[in-house]
Design a protein around this motif. Structure first.
Motif, mmCIF file in Angstrom:
data_model
loop_
_atom_site.group_PDB
_atom_site.id
_atom_site.type_symbol
_atom_site.label_atom_id
_atom_site.label_comp_id
_atom_site.label_asym_id
_atom_site.label_seq_id
_atom_site.Cartn_x
_atom_site.Cartn_y
_atom_site.Cartn_z
ATOM 1 N N THR A 57 -0.575 1.395 9.137
ATOM 2 C CA THR A 57 0.064 2.674 9.486
ATOM 3 C C THR A 57 1.025 3.051 8.369
ATOM 4 O O THR A 57 0.839 4.032 7.642
ATOM 5 N N ARG A 58 2.075 2.228 8.198
ATOM 6 C CA ARG A 58 3.150 2.553 7.263
ATOM 7 C C ARG A 58 2.681 2.635 5.814
ATOM 8 O O ARG A 58 2.921 3.632 5.118
ATOM 9 N N GLY A 264 7.596 -4.201 10.195
ATOM 10 C CA GLY A 264 6.681 -3.528 11.098
ATOM 11 C C GLY A 264 5.248 -4.013 10.856
ATOM 12 O O GLY A 264 4.953 -4.522 9.775
HETATM 13 N N1 CP Z 1 4.683 -3.137 6.802
HETATM 14 C C1 CP Z 1 3.366 -2.835 6.756
HETATM 15 O O1 CP Z 1 2.633 -3.240 5.829
HETATM 16 O O2 CP Z 1 2.920 -2.075 7.803
HETATM 17 P P1 CP Z 1 1.446 -1.511 7.942
HETATM 18 O O3 CP Z 1 0.539 -2.699 8.207
HETATM 19 O O4 CP Z 1 1.479 -0.549 9.081
HETATM 20 O O5 CP Z 1 1.065 -0.864 6.644
#
Ligand code: CP
Length: 310
Positions: A57-58, A264
């Motif tokens: 996501t991020r 996250g």
């Molecule tokens: N912190 C991180 O890598 O989150 P994602 O897996 O959502 O990219």
């Protein structure tokens, strides 16, 4: 001063002056994303492929927004809608996409070493967006940026990385980055989730949470990968929470002006209570905002546009 490599595969071996260059460059981009119009022409003419073989996501959205806001042409590849489903190999996939004339590849993959492999079969700049349990360098850079933003420096701070040290690429990248910048680093987790080679990391090692966080400035809490419970590496989720969960009560052990971080996605109520995650010392959402500035800085520095401008 410039980055020595045309790729960002990890932070292991990256010297402090190069890390500082990325963090300092990100300050300008952090200011740009606060403007009403968050777009600059910096990467006009550059095409970036976001190659995500694993969910995100991020990182995925952060890279996509960073590219758009730098005026790059951005395309995102996801395996579920591609010819990978028909059995096409990674090498054939990326060579075919590069034949359409791209400049940079941002890659996430479940196998450690895939970003390095891509450097061997492509001409594009390669940026590691997380490979297996190896490294997640832009996550660590945004963590460093966030810590430095609050304290003004990284050297001398006590930073404790808590959780699944064995499988965490975020822990590894944080260790290399924090140590290079002069922080005092500790890891803490159940002994089943500490890797065999942990003593070679050159950090303090704890299996007792309260001893680990006593006197810490920053705690960076890793997601517990719940599938590890099925693999027999965790006795139960409840026991993990009892022994390693960060609760408001445990925060009394930290230094005054402490900081709570998490890369996250979070398991609320498992490795961190909602009260701590949303508390006034939590910088979890600031980490996400800063991530975009870091990724803009990395794209800019690796693209060669800075040298062109100079
Ligand atoms: N912190 C991180 O890598 O989150 P994602 O897996 O959502 O990219």
């Amino acid at each position: 001063m410039k980055l020595q490599s045309r790729h960002l595969l990890g932070l292991e071996g990256v010297p402090a002056d190069e890390i500082s260059l990325i963090l300092d460059t990100a300050i300008t981009f952090r200011e740009i994303i606060e403007r009403p119009i968050k777009k600059v022409p910096t990467l006009r003419g550059i095409t970036v492929l976001n190659l995500f073989y694993e969910p995100s996501t991020r990182t995925k959205i952060s890279f996509e927004l960073a590219e758009k806001r730098l005026s790059a042409d951005a395309i995102t590849f996801t395996t579920s809608t591609s010819s990978v489903k028909k059995g096409e190999t990674l090498k054939d996939t990326v060579r075919n996409i590069e034949a359409m004339k791209i400049n940079m590849v941002v890659v996430r993959h479940s196998s450690s070493g895939v970003p390095y492999f891509l450097t061997q079969c492509l001409d594009s700049n390669i940026i590691n967006a997380g490979d297996g349990a190896h490294e997640h360098p832009t996550q660590a850079l945004l963590d460093l940026f966030t810590i430095r933003q609050k304290y003004g420096h990284l050297d001398g701070l006590r930073v404790v990385l808590i959780g699944d040290v064995k499988h965490s690429r975020v822990v590894r990248s944080n260790i290399w980055g924090l140590k290079a910048m002069g922080a005092s680093v500790a890891v803490c987790g159940p002994s089943t989730l500490l890797p065999y080679e942990v003593e070679q990391f050159g950090v303090d090692i704890y299996t007792d949470l309260e001893k680990a966080i006593d006197g810490a400035d920053v705690v960076n809490i890793m997601r517990i990968q719940l599938e590890r419970q099925q693999a027999g590496l965790l006795p139960s989720q409840r026991e993990y929470t009892n022994l390693f969960g960060i609760t408001a009560d445990r925060l009394r052990l930290l230094n005054k002006n402490y900081t709570i971080m998490h890369p996250g996605p979070m398991n609320r109520g498992v490795e961190i209570t909602p009260e701590v995650a949303d508390g006034e010392s939590s910088v979890i959402l600031e980490q996400v905002t800063n991530g975009q500035a870091i990724r803009m800085a990395v794209l800019y520095l690796l693209s060669g546009k800075r040298e062109e401008e100079e």
